[in-house]
Write a protein that holds these residues in place. Structure first.
Motif, short mmCIF file in Angstrom:
data_model
loop_
_atom_site.label_atom_id
_atom_site.label_comp_id
_atom_site.label_asym_id
_atom_site.label_seq_id
_atom_site.Cartn_x
_atom_site.Cartn_y
_atom_site.Cartn_z
N ASP A 1 0.82 -1.21 0.00
CA ASP A 1 0.00 0.00 0.00
C ASP A 1 0.86 1.26 0.00
O ASP A 1 0.50 2.27 -0.62
CB ASP A 1 -0.94 0.01 1.21
CG ASP A 1 -2.17 -0.86 1.01
OD1 ASP A 1 -2.47 -1.21 -0.14
OD2 ASP A 1 -2.84 -1.20 2.01
N TYR B 1 0.75 6.95 -6.70
CA TYR B 1 -0.41 7.75 -7.10
C TYR B 1 -0.37 9.16 -6.53
O TYR B 1 -0.84 10.10 -7.16
CB TYR B 1 -1.71 7.03 -6.75
CG TYR B 1 -2.06 5.99 -7.78
CD1 TYR B 1 -2.62 6.35 -9.00
CD2 TYR B 1 -1.78 4.65 -7.57
CE1 TYR B 1 -2.90 5.40 -9.97
CE2 TYR B 1 -2.06 3.69 -8.53
CZ TYR B 1 -2.62 4.07 -9.73
OH TYR B 1 -2.90 3.14 -10.69
N VAL C 1 -4.99 5.46 0.75
CA VAL C 1 -5.19 4.17 0.08
C VAL C 1 -5.44 3.06 1.09
O VAL C 1 -5.09 3.18 2.27
CB VAL C 1 -3.98 3.80 -0.81
CG1 VAL C 1 -3.69 4.89 -1.82
CG2 VAL C 1 -2.74 3.53 0.03
N ASP D 1 -5.68 -1.48 0.74
CA ASP D 1 -5.73 -2.67 -0.11
C ASP D 1 -5.48 -2.34 -1.58
O ASP D 1 -6.21 -2.77 -2.47
CB ASP D 1 -7.08 -3.39 0.04
CG ASP D 1 -7.23 -4.05 1.39
OD1 ASP D 1 -6.20 -4.39 2.01
OD2 ASP D 1 -8.37 -4.20 1.86
N GLU D 2 -4.43 -1.50 -1.80
CA GLU D 2 -4.04 -1.10 -3.16
C GLU D 2 -5.21 -0.52 -3.95
O GLU D 2 -5.37 -0.77 -5.14
CB GLU D 2 -3.41 -2.28 -3.89
CG GLU D 2 -2.08 -2.72 -3.26
CD GLU D 2 -1.50 -3.95 -3.90
OE1 GLU D 2 -0.72 -3.78 -4.85
OE2 GLU D 2 -1.84 -5.07 -3.46
N SER D 3 -5.99 0.31 -3.26
CA SER D 3 -7.07 1.04 -3.89
C SER D 3 -7.04 2.48 -3.38
O SER D 3 -6.84 2.72 -2.18
CB SER D 3 -8.43 0.40 -3.55
OG SER D 3 -9.49 1.13 -4.13
#
Length: 288
Positions: free
Chosen positions: A153, A160, A175, A177-179
């Motif tokens: 993460d 990003y 962020v 969970d890589e979102s």
């Protein structure tokens, strides 16, 4: 020895202008504040070195710089982005500068203002010159080692955050969970953290990532964090903060890291070696 001519700190809100003034005076500068009234600037004992100015009255600022024989300018402190969208009365010089910008994002405006100064023979200097003590090397500054998912993460979020900075949108993402959960824009750091925490508080695993542009102009708007950043994270349920090595200012580093440690928040600085070094020995800050 410092360069000839006087230094003016165009000062917004927060601690950075005062740290910059302290360091500049210690270096022998004959420095003054041009304190931006709209940014809640306070002289804090430097009244004799402070000239209050309106951010909307650029013509008067330029005349003051000429009158005070300023040769160099340091731009420090918070200036609210939403001021551009309020009903402020800009003078003709301010309007002419805004008319030259390709858009109303931060960087084109800063650049246009700097061009006005340069045309007068006044140099805008790097924010790092008198804030070196606020730049930290890579490493983990709090006790808890990161899980494999947290390291993912961190790498994901910092990628990003830099992309958002490159687009001149904001310098922060939250962020999990890589979102990407939240992206900073005009609302600023605090509201971005709160929004990210609102969606992830139940899990309590949100990672707050703050980054400059890939090729950041050191004269303007270096990313900055401090105790207040961690206070907002604590209230919002965000767990980890990551910044970029040598490019993000940490106000009062020792006190800030002590606060994060006390409240079991995580803090790390990502450098050229990536996340692989973050689970090494905990970095320590020695108070001055």
């Amino acid at each position: 020895m410092v360069s000839k001519g006087r230094l003016a700190i165009i000062a917004g809100g927060g601690e950075l202008p005062h740290i910059g003034m302290q360091e500049a005076l210690a270096a022998g500068e004959d420095a003054i504040f041009l304190g931006l009234i709209e940014s809640d600037f306070s002289p804090r004992g430097h009244e004799s070195r402070t000239i209050p100015v309106h951010i909307t009255q650029v013509g008067k600022i330029l005349k003051t710089i000429e009158k005070e024989k300023i040769s160099r300018i340091l731009m420090l402190g918070k200036v609210r982005k939403d001021l551009l969208f309020q009903k402020l009365k800009f003078d003709l010089k301010a309007l002419s500068i805004l008319a030259k910008t390709i858009n109303r994002n931060d960087y084109p405006i800063f650049l246009a203002i700097a061009d006005e100064f340069e045309a007068m023979g006044v140099k805008v200097i790097s924010q790092k010159i008198y804030l070196q003590s606020l730049l930290l090397p890579e490493g983990r500054y709090t006790p808890k080692k990161f899980s494999a998912q947290e390291l993912k993460d961190i790498e994901f979020g910092m990628f990003y955050a830099e992309k958002m900075a490159d687009l001149d949108i904001g310098q922060m993402v939250v962020v999990s969970d890589e979102s990407v959960i939240a992206v900073e824009a005009v609302e600023g750091t605090d509201e971005t953290i709160r929004r990210g925490g609102m969606y992830t508080k139940k899990k309590g695993d949100a990672v707050v990532c703050k980054s400059p542009k890939a090729k950041q102009d050191e004269r303007f708007d270096l990313p900055t964090i401090g105790i207040h950043t961690f206070q907002v994270m604590l209230e919002s349920g965000c767990k980890t903060l990551c910044i970029r090595e040598g490019e993000t200012l940490v106000v009062n580093p020792k006190e800030t890291i002590d606060f994060a440690t006390k409240h079991k928040l995580n803090f790390c600085v990502l450098g050229k070696n990536g996340s692989k070094v973050l689970n090494g020995s905990q970095k320590k800050i020695t108070p001055k």
